[in-house]
Design a protein around this motif. Structure first.
Motif, PDB file in Angstrom:
ATOM      1  N   ILE A  90     -76.449  19.430  32.492  1.00 21.83           N
ATOM      2  CA  ILE A  90     -75.199  19.934  32.845  1.00 21.83           C
ATOM      3  C   ILE A  90     -74.571  20.557  31.581  1.00 21.83           C
ATOM      4  O   ILE A  90     -74.082  21.897  31.897  1.00 21.83           O
ATOM      5  N   ILE A  91     -74.659  19.846  30.432  1.00 21.25           N
ATOM      6  CA  ILE A  91     -74.284  20.724  29.226  1.00 21.25           C
ATOM      7  C   ILE A  91     -74.939  21.828  28.750  1.00 21.25           C
ATOM      8  O   ILE A  91     -74.285  23.014  28.444  1.00 21.25           O
ATOM      9  N   ILE A  92     -76.346  21.939  28.937  1.00 21.18           N
ATOM     10  CA  ILE A  92     -77.062  23.169  28.780  1.00 21.18           C
ATOM     11  C   ILE A  92     -76.611  24.291  29.755  1.00 21.18           C
ATOM     12  O   ILE A  92     -76.215  25.325  29.354  1.00 21.18           O
ATOM     13  N   SER A  93     -76.075  23.914  31.019  1.00 22.01           N
ATOM     14  CA  SER A  93     -75.841  25.046  32.024  1.00 22.01           C
ATOM     15  C   SER A  93     -74.227  25.469  31.628  1.00 22.01           C
ATOM     16  O   SER A  93     -74.309  26.869  31.514  1.00 22.01           O
ATOM     17  N   GLN A  94     -73.643  24.862  30.942  1.00 24.08           N
ATOM     18  CA  GLN A  94     -72.464  25.413  30.268  1.00 24.08           C
ATOM     19  C   GLN A  94     -72.423  26.231  29.081  1.00 24.08           C
ATOM     20  O   GLN A  94     -71.955  27.244  28.928  1.00 24.08           O
ATOM     21  N   LEU A  95     -73.270  25.641  28.159  1.00 24.38           N
ATOM     22  CA  LEU A  95     -73.659  26.438  26.878  1.00 24.38           C
ATOM     23  C   LEU A  95     -74.166  27.916  27.238  1.00 24.38           C
ATOM     24  O   LEU A  95     -73.681  29.014  26.696  1.00 24.38           O
ATOM     25  N   ILE A  96     -75.002  27.874  28.367  1.00 24.75           N
ATOM     26  CA  ILE A  96     -75.612  29.215  28.691  1.00 24.75           C
ATOM     27  C   ILE A  96     -74.813  29.894  29.296  1.00 24.75           C
ATOM     28  O   ILE A  96     -74.691  31.175  28.969  1.00 24.75           O
ATOM     29  N   ALA A  97     -73.907  29.443  30.349  1.00 29.14           N
ATOM     30  CA  ALA A  97     -73.159  30.224  31.275  1.00 29.14           C
ATOM     31  C   ALA A  97     -71.987  30.811  30.338  1.00 29.14           C
ATOM     32  O   ALA A  97     -71.472  32.031  30.562  1.00 29.14           O
ATOM     33  N   PHE A  98     -71.239  30.285  29.418  1.00 29.79           N
ATOM     34  CA  PHE A  98     -70.298  30.589  28.642  1.00 29.79           C
ATOM     35  C   PHE A  98     -70.647  31.206  27.299  1.00 29.79           C
ATOM     36  O   PHE A  98     -69.647  31.472  26.436  1.00 29.79           O
ATOM     37  N   GLY A  99     -71.922  31.377  26.930  1.00 31.89           N
ATOM     38  CA  GLY A  99     -72.401  32.189  25.847  1.00 31.89           C
ATOM     39  C   GLY A  99     -72.249  31.325  24.703  1.00 31.89           C
ATOM     40  O   GLY A  99     -71.901  32.101  23.752  1.00 31.89           O
ATOM     41  N   HIS A 100     -72.334  30.130  24.485  1.00 30.57           N
ATOM     42  CA  HIS A 100     -72.532  29.254  23.508  1.00 30.57           C
ATOM     43  C   HIS A 100     -73.907  28.453  23.131  1.00 30.57           C
ATOM     44  O   HIS A 100     -73.838  27.413  22.628  1.00 30.57           O
ATOM     45  N   ALA A 101     -74.954  29.188  23.467  1.00 35.70           N
ATOM     46  CA  ALA A 101     -76.066  28.565  23.359  1.00 35.70           C
ATOM     47  C   ALA A 101     -76.533  28.892  21.622  1.00 35.70           C
ATOM     48  O   ALA A 101     -77.821  28.342  21.357  1.00 35.70           O
ATOM     49  N   GLY A 102     -75.876  29.458  20.800  1.00 34.73           N
ATOM     50  CA  GLY A 102     -76.429  29.765  19.641  1.00 34.73           C
ATOM     51  C   GLY A 102     -75.929  28.719  18.680  1.00 34.73           C
ATOM     52  O   GLY A 102     -75.841  27.605  18.605  1.00 34.73           O
ATOM     53  N   GLU A 103     -75.471  29.343  17.452  1.00 36.98           N
ATOM     54  CA  GLU A 103     -75.064  28.623  16.354  1.00 36.98           C
ATOM     55  C   GLU A 103     -74.174  27.392  16.503  1.00 36.98           C
ATOM     56  O   GLU A 103     -73.790  26.488  15.918  1.00 36.98           O
ATOM     57  N   ASP A 104     -73.111  27.833  17.661  1.00 36.71           N
ATOM     58  CA  ASP A 104     -72.009  26.808  17.881  1.00 36.71           C
ATOM     59  C   ASP A 104     -72.288  25.831  18.994  1.00 36.71           C
ATOM     60  O   ASP A 104     -71.259  25.462  19.599  1.00 36.71           O
ATOM     61  N   ALA A 105     -73.469  25.682  19.463  1.00 33.34           N
ATOM     62  CA  ALA A 105     -73.814  24.984  20.504  1.00 33.34           C
ATOM     63  C   ALA A 105     -73.147  23.437  20.360  1.00 33.34           C
ATOM     64  O   ALA A 105     -72.641  23.029  21.425  1.00 33.34           O
ATOM     65  N   THR A 106     -73.444  22.945  19.361  1.00 37.18           N
ATOM     66  CA  THR A 106     -73.033  21.645  19.265  1.00 37.18           C
ATOM     67  C   THR A 106     -71.563  21.366  19.401  1.00 37.18           C
ATOM     68  O   THR A 106     -71.050  20.503  19.850  1.00 37.18           O
ATOM     69  N   GLU A 107     -70.828  22.229  18.652  1.00 37.57           N
ATOM     70  CA  GLU A 107     -69.375  22.278  18.356  1.00 37.57           C
ATOM     71  C   GLU A 107     -68.796  22.654  20.128  1.00 37.57           C
ATOM     72  O   GLU A 107     -68.164  21.978  20.535  1.00 37.57           O
ATOM     73  N   TYR A 108     -69.352  23.502  20.758  1.00 41.48           N
ATOM     74  CA  TYR A 108     -69.036  23.896  22.100  1.00 41.48           C
ATOM     75  C   TYR A 108     -69.481  22.545  22.932  1.00 41.48           C
ATOM     76  O   TYR A 108     -68.326  22.183  23.864  1.00 41.48           O
ATOM     77  N   ALA A 109     -70.407  22.119  22.853  1.00 35.52           N
ATOM     78  CA  ALA A 109     -70.945  20.808  23.708  1.00 35.52           C
ATOM     79  C   ALA A 109     -69.942  19.567  23.601  1.00 35.52           C
ATOM     80  O   ALA A 109     -69.519  18.918  24.621  1.00 35.52           O
ATOM     81  N   GLN A 110     -69.698  19.453  22.319  1.00 34.74           N
ATOM     82  CA  GLN A 110     -68.453  18.509  21.937  1.00 34.74           C
ATOM     83  C   GLN A 110     -67.235  18.823  22.677  1.00 34.74           C
ATOM     84  O   GLN A 110     -66.545  17.872  23.572  1.00 34.74           O
ATOM     85  N   HIS A 111     -67.060  20.016  22.511  1.00 30.53           N
ATOM     86  CA  HIS A 111     -65.535  20.554  23.331  1.00 30.53           C
ATOM     87  C   HIS A 111     -65.755  20.051  24.701  1.00 30.53           C
ATOM     88  O   HIS A 111     -64.581  19.898  25.456  1.00 30.53           O
TER      89      HIS A 111
ATOM     90  N   SER B  39     -68.368  31.828  37.725  1.00 33.91           N
ATOM     91  CA  SER B  39     -67.085  32.073  37.066  1.00 33.91           C
ATOM     92  C   SER B  39     -66.996  32.752  35.949  1.00 33.91           C
ATOM     93  O   SER B  39     -66.090  33.610  35.384  1.00 33.91           O
ATOM     94  N   SER B  40     -67.947  32.357  34.885  1.00 25.20           N
ATOM     95  CA  SER B  40     -68.068  33.362  33.589  1.00 25.20           C
ATOM     96  C   SER B  40     -68.427  34.620  33.927  1.00 25.20           C
ATOM     97  O   SER B  40     -67.616  35.434  33.159  1.00 25.20           O
ATOM     98  N   ALA B  41     -69.048  35.025  34.931  1.00 24.34           N
ATOM     99  CA  ALA B  41     -69.449  36.605  35.044  1.00 24.34           C
ATOM    100  C   ALA B  41     -68.103  37.174  35.517  1.00 24.34           C
ATOM    101  O   ALA B  41     -67.931  38.342  35.390  1.00 24.34           O
ATOM    102  N   MET B  42     -67.305  36.674  36.134  1.00 23.04           N
ATOM    103  CA  MET B  42     -65.838  37.094  36.576  1.00 23.04           C
ATOM    104  C   MET B  42     -64.876  36.791  35.410  1.00 23.04           C
ATOM    105  O   MET B  42     -63.486  37.175  35.536  1.00 23.04           O
ATOM    106  N   GLY B  43     -65.246  36.649  34.243  1.00 17.54           N
ATOM    107  CA  GLY B  43     -64.446  36.696  32.989  1.00 17.54           C
ATOM    108  C   GLY B  43     -63.703  35.437  32.536  1.00 17.54           C
ATOM    109  O   GLY B  43     -62.766  35.537  31.976  1.00 17.54           O
TER     110      GLY B  43
END
Length: 203
Positions: free
Chosen positions: A44-65, A95-99
């Motif tokens: 579930i978390i991976i899908s959000q990181l990828i969909a909203f473009g946060h699978a990079g350096e800020d992955a852990t911060e975004y996952a916590q958010h 949803s992400s694709a629609m901005g």
């Protein structure tokens, strides 16, 4: 935590990030009001990181958010963390694709789930809505042309100040401002045109 860390490593995260993400996943499991396996929670978390473009350096911060946001919303509205998280897994990419941002997507999921009392139906319905709104960019789409006419007839613009199509959230927000002043028949026509038969739009 080993199970979820393995899931993160399989998806290209470094050992260090995988370990930190596994800790967040464990906390997410603990605050969830439904039983979720470590592998499912990580997915579930991976899908959000990828969909909203946060699978990079800020992955852990975004996952916590993400985990914090899901928990806070579930405590404030009539939707469970499990339903919301699984629904977001389904709708995040479209949803992400629609901005739309994560926060806007959560807001849409909560609003529709509270109306339908069915998170699975809500996520599938939102996928349909986002796909139909995106169809306005395709001049060969008859439904897209109908939607453009709907907005034009209501005096609403579908383009932002940059000349690009507004986000799905913005388009629906604009429409909601006109909703209460529309006749029942007009509401039904708009709902079935934008949302299809699967999910009626609510005022």
């Amino acid at each position: 935590m080993v199970e979820s860390a393995t899931q993160y490593r399989k998806n290209g995260f470094s050992d260090e990030d995988a370990a930190q993400l596994a800790k967040i996943t464990s906390v997410f499991q603990n605050v969830s009001d439904e039983a979720t396996s470590a592998s499912e929670a990580a997915s579930i978390i991976i899908s959000q990181l990828i969909a909203f473009g946060h699978a990079g350096e800020d992955a852990t911060e975004y996952a916590q958010h993400f985990a914090d946001a899901i928990n806070e919303v579930a405590n404030s509205f009539s939707v469970s963390t499990g339903d919301l998280a699984n629904g977001l897994k389904v709708v995040a990419s479209s949803s992400s694709a629609m901005g739309n941002s994560l926060e806007e997507t959560i807001g849409l999921m909560v609003a529709v789930t509270e109306q339908t009392r069915n998170a699975n139906k809500a996520s599938r319905g939102l996928n349909t809505i986002m796909a139909n709104l995106a169809a306005v960019l395709d001049s060969s789409s008859s439904n897209g042309e109908k939607i453009k006419q709907i907005y034009s007839d209501l005096g609403l613009t579908m383009e932002g100040s940059n000349g690009q199509l507004k986000s799905g959230y913005e388009l629906l927000s604009d429409l909601s401002g006109k909703w209460s002043g529309l006749s029942s028949d007009t509401q039904k026509y708009i709902a079935t045109t934008i949302a299809g038969e699967l999910l009626p739009l609510q005022g």
